[in-house]
Design a protein around this motif. Sequence first.
Motif, PDB file in Angstrom:
ATOM      1  N   SER A  28     -35.089  21.266  38.237  1.00  0.00           N
ATOM      2  CA  SER A  28     -34.665  20.491  37.073  1.00  0.00           C
ATOM      3  C   SER A  28     -33.538  19.553  37.485  1.00  0.00           C
ATOM      4  CB  SER A  28     -34.284  21.385  35.893  1.00  0.00           C
ATOM      5  OG  SER A  28     -33.084  22.071  36.139  1.00  0.00           O
ATOM      6  N   ASN A  29     -32.958  18.879  36.556  1.00  0.00           N
ATOM      7  CA  ASN A  29     -31.917  17.894  36.854  1.00  0.00           C
ATOM      8  C   ASN A  29     -32.364  16.929  37.944  1.00  0.00           C
ATOM      9  OD1 ASN A  29     -30.169  19.060  34.969  1.00  0.00           O
ATOM     10  ND2 ASN A  29     -29.477  20.549  36.476  1.00  0.00           N
ATOM     11  N   ASP A  30     -33.656  16.628  37.970  1.00  0.00           N
ATOM     12  CA  ASP A  30     -34.234  15.644  38.886  1.00  0.00           C
ATOM     13  C   ASP A  30     -34.237  16.064  40.352  1.00  0.00           C
ATOM     14  OD1 ASP A  30     -34.698  13.654  36.772  1.00  0.00           O
ATOM     15  OD2 ASP A  30     -32.513  13.554  36.713  1.00  0.00           O
ATOM     16  N   LEU A  31     -34.165  17.359  40.640  1.00  0.00           N
ATOM     17  CA  LEU A  31     -34.207  17.840  42.016  1.00  0.00           C
ATOM     18  C   LEU A  31     -35.508  18.598  42.266  1.00  0.00           C
ATOM     19  CD1 LEU A  31     -30.564  19.199  42.386  1.00  0.00           C
ATOM     20  CD2 LEU A  31     -31.459  17.016  43.205  1.00  0.00           C
ATOM     21  N   LEU A  32     -36.157  18.266  43.374  1.00  0.00           N
ATOM     22  CA  LEU A  32     -37.389  18.935  43.768  1.00  0.00           C
ATOM     23  C   LEU A  32     -37.233  19.469  45.184  1.00  0.00           C
ATOM     24  CD1 LEU A  32     -39.971  16.174  42.738  1.00  0.00           C
ATOM     25  CD2 LEU A  32     -39.318  18.183  41.392  1.00  0.00           C
ATOM     26  N   ILE A  33     -37.870  20.609  45.473  1.00  0.00           N
ATOM     27  CA  ILE A  33     -37.971  21.098  46.844  1.00  0.00           C
ATOM     28  C   ILE A  33     -39.338  20.666  47.351  1.00  0.00           C
ATOM     29  CG2 ILE A  33     -38.071  23.105  48.349  1.00  0.00           C
ATOM     30  CD1 ILE A  33     -36.181  24.517  46.452  1.00  0.00           C
ATOM     31  N   VAL A  34     -39.327  19.894  48.438  1.00  0.00           N
ATOM     32  CA  VAL A  34     -40.523  19.233  48.932  1.00  0.00           C
ATOM     33  C   VAL A  34     -40.900  19.788  50.305  1.00  0.00           C
ATOM     34  CG1 VAL A  34     -41.442  16.984  49.622  1.00  0.00           C
ATOM     35  CG2 VAL A  34     -39.918  17.152  47.644  1.00  0.00           C
ATOM     36  N   PRO A  35     -42.193  20.120  50.512  1.00  0.00           N
ATOM     37  CA  PRO A  35     -42.645  20.586  51.826  1.00  0.00           C
ATOM     38  C   PRO A  35     -42.793  19.405  52.776  1.00  0.00           C
ATOM     39  CG  PRO A  35     -44.509  20.421  50.365  1.00  0.00           C
ATOM     40  CD  PRO A  35     -43.285  20.080  49.541  1.00  0.00           C
ATOM     41  N   PRO A  36     -42.924  19.678  54.082  1.00  0.00           N
ATOM     42  CA  PRO A  36     -43.082  18.582  55.032  1.00  0.00           C
ATOM     43  C   PRO A  36     -44.384  17.808  54.840  1.00  0.00           C
ATOM     44  CG  PRO A  36     -43.283  20.702  56.138  1.00  0.00           C
ATOM     45  CD  PRO A  36     -42.872  20.981  54.731  1.00  0.00           C
TER      46      PRO A  36
END
Length: 97
Positions: A28-36
Amino acid sequence: MSKPTPGPWRVVNTKEEQYDGDYIADLSNDLLIVPPSIHFLGDPLADAALIAAAPDLLAALQTMVKAFLVYAPKTEGAEYNCVTEARAAIEKARGNV
């Protein structure tokens, strides 16, 4: 449960960076965990377990570094690779990449 998505994962702030791909977690708060890469997506339950364990893993790593430096034999001018890698992981976990 199979294996989690291999790293390196990264945090994307979508207020600062346009991102329209797959992600492992929405903080949330515009943060994402992104894979390679989308080709490396693992088991979502394994990813969730790894994320949930992260605070405990960080604390354990910090304790191990302190203990290692106290009890390991001293060598002048040389830093142990494992301590250097552990310190880098701790800094990454703290957001100091």
